[in-house]
Design an enzyme around this catalytic site. Structure first.
Site, mmCIF file in Angstrom:
data_model
loop_
_atom_site.group_PDB
_atom_site.id
_atom_site.type_symbol
_atom_site.label_atom_id
_atom_site.label_comp_id
_atom_site.label_asym_id
_atom_site.label_seq_id
_atom_site.Cartn_x
_atom_site.Cartn_y
_atom_site.Cartn_z
ATOM 1 N N LYS A 129 -7.711 -39.511 14.767
ATOM 2 C CA LYS A 129 -9.317 -39.361 14.522
ATOM 3 C C LYS A 129 -9.971 -40.900 14.406
ATOM 4 O O LYS A 129 -11.217 -40.839 14.556
ATOM 5 C CB LYS A 129 -9.580 -38.744 13.178
ATOM 6 C CG LYS A 129 -8.932 -37.389 12.880
ATOM 7 C CD LYS A 129 -9.862 -36.433 13.610
ATOM 8 C CE LYS A 129 -8.876 -34.774 13.353
ATOM 9 N NZ LYS A 129 -9.764 -33.810 13.980
ATOM 10 N N LYS A 209 -0.587 -30.039 23.505
ATOM 11 C CA LYS A 209 -0.526 -28.892 22.621
ATOM 12 C C LYS A 209 -1.949 -27.980 22.708
ATOM 13 O O LYS A 209 -3.052 -28.790 22.974
ATOM 14 C CB LYS A 209 -0.697 -29.352 21.201
ATOM 15 C CG LYS A 209 -0.652 -28.533 19.969
ATOM 16 C CD LYS A 209 -1.071 -29.355 18.672
ATOM 17 C CE LYS A 209 -2.492 -29.305 18.419
ATOM 18 N NZ LYS A 209 -3.125 -28.746 17.169
ATOM 19 N N LYS A 212 -8.098 -26.522 20.279
ATOM 20 C CA LYS A 212 -9.605 -26.467 20.306
ATOM 21 C C LYS A 212 -10.310 -27.657 21.001
ATOM 22 O O LYS A 212 -11.086 -27.741 22.091
ATOM 23 C CB LYS A 212 -10.458 -25.968 19.198
ATOM 24 C CG LYS A 212 -10.151 -24.397 18.977
ATOM 25 C CD LYS A 212 -11.078 -24.152 17.803
ATOM 26 C CE LYS A 212 -10.558 -24.377 16.443
ATOM 27 N NZ LYS A 212 -9.236 -24.064 16.002
#
Ligand code: AQP
Length: 340
Positions: A129, A209, A212
């Site tokens: 992040k 992976k 979203k």
């Protein structure tokens, strides 16, 4: 290292003993995908009968990345409807919204006081992040694993059904719990992850992976046409160039997913190996099977989402059911830590 726990049917002789408690949380962060179901939700459903199962829609966690109140409210209800549509039975498990049991924030704060910042700074999700969203690197993102540890042990759960992407977070929960127990006396069980047969579901790109935020998902409750489009966009065996080339099902994500839809994946794999079938055929079949598999859940979802009062009532009842457990843990922790 965390041991992977294989959880299966409890033998008859222990069936009458108190059921071990499991807990898992899921973010209300949009449309559910195949990775969520194959990696985690299937286990939620499977384990709800044999364990004392507590499942939580973690809206406090979602606030670290969603800053739209209306979207959060709507998605929270949608996630509840999704989980019930996929098989969670509120008669068998406790399903509620994280913020409806606000004791968790107190426990999270108490845990921050035993958690070194360096542990949090090294979590892979936080590092990611920091790289990807420097403009919104809020404190919640750093403290996320502390809240997650509090989520689990507020209910003294010892097993946590999750996908493998959560392994590092779970390990951190265990470390926090160990540290708390060492400082204030044995209070909490160390939570262990429980994985499905598909602990990491790859996305339509066949490499990363399914997620979203990466936009590589197959949306399980979408209309069949959307599912078809997403499956047809999947990357298959990149070394199979011509239709007549033999395929390698072991490395083809489409073939891997066939393992979970229909009992004939070996014959599908054989068709690929011998080039009897092409990738397009295999994808079309997978799309049909996924759409057919989730059609009843989609119908249930549409019914539930059309009855928001019913969904809200179930969530409120779940939060009430969780109240005594949360209260008992908070009382015990306050006592141990000297909070009067
Ligand atoms: N690809 C996956 N394979 C296996 N398990 C997965 N899970 C998620 N993706 C996969 C598991 O699903 C549960 C819910 O996860 P979450 O609350 O982290 O949900 P998410 O926000 O839907 O996950 P995404 O898509 O990966 O979100 P972004 O892109 O926002 O980070 C968890 O048990 C998780 O392990």
């Amino acid at each position: 290292m965390t041991a992977d726990v294989a959880v299966s049917a409890r033998p008859a002789e222990v069936a009458s003993a108190p059921r071990p408690r499991i807990f898992s949380g899921i973010q209300p962060s949009g449309v559910p995908h195949l990775g969520n179901d194959l990696g985690a939700i299937r286990n939620y459903v499977r384990l709800q009968t044999e364990y004392e199962a507590i499942y939580c829609i973690v809206d406090y966690h979602a606030l670290t990345s969603t800053h739209s109140p209306d979207a959060l409210r709507q998605r929270t209800r949608e996630m509840a409807a999704t989980l019930m549509a996929l098989g969670l039975d509120p008669e068998r498990c406790t399903l509620f919204v994280q913020s409806h049991r606000p004791e968790v924030t107190e426990l999270a704060w108490l845990f921050t006081t035993v958690t070194p910042v360096s542990w949090l700074e090294r979590t892979p999700t936080y590092k990611e992040k920091r790289q990807n969203q420097p403009e919104d690197l809020n404190h919640g993102l750093l403290a996320y694993p502390v809240l997650q540890a509090a989520d689990i042990v507020l209910y003294k759960a010892s097993l946590v059904p999750v996908g493998k992407d959560q392994a590092a977070h779970l390990e951190l929960s265990r470390e926090i719990v160990r540290r708390f127990n060492a400082m204030y006396g044995e209070t909490f069980p160390e939570p262990q992850p429980v994985y499905t047969e598909a602990p990491v579901v790859l996305g339509t790109d066949g490499v990363r992976k399914m997620s979203k935020s990466l936009g590589n998902t197959i949306e399980i409750l979408a209309e069949p046409e959307t599912i078809r489009r997403q499956v047809m966009s999947m990357v298959t065996d990149t070394k199979r160039i011509l239709r007549t080339d033999p395929g390698r099902p072991e490395v083809c994500n489409v073939c891997q997913l066939h393992r979970f839809f229909g009992g004939d994946y070996e014959s599908i794999w054989e068709g690929e190996r011998t080039a009897r079938t092409g990738c397009v055929d295999t994808k079309k079949l997978l799309a049909e099977r996924i759409a057919a598999h989730y059609a009843p859940a989609r119908e249930r979802y549409l019914e539930l989402i059309a009855a928001p009062d019913r969904v809200d009532r179930i969530l409120a009842e779940g939060a009430e059911r969780a109240r005594p457990l949360a209260a008992a843990t908070i009382a015990e922790v306050r006592q141990r830590m000297g909070i009067r």
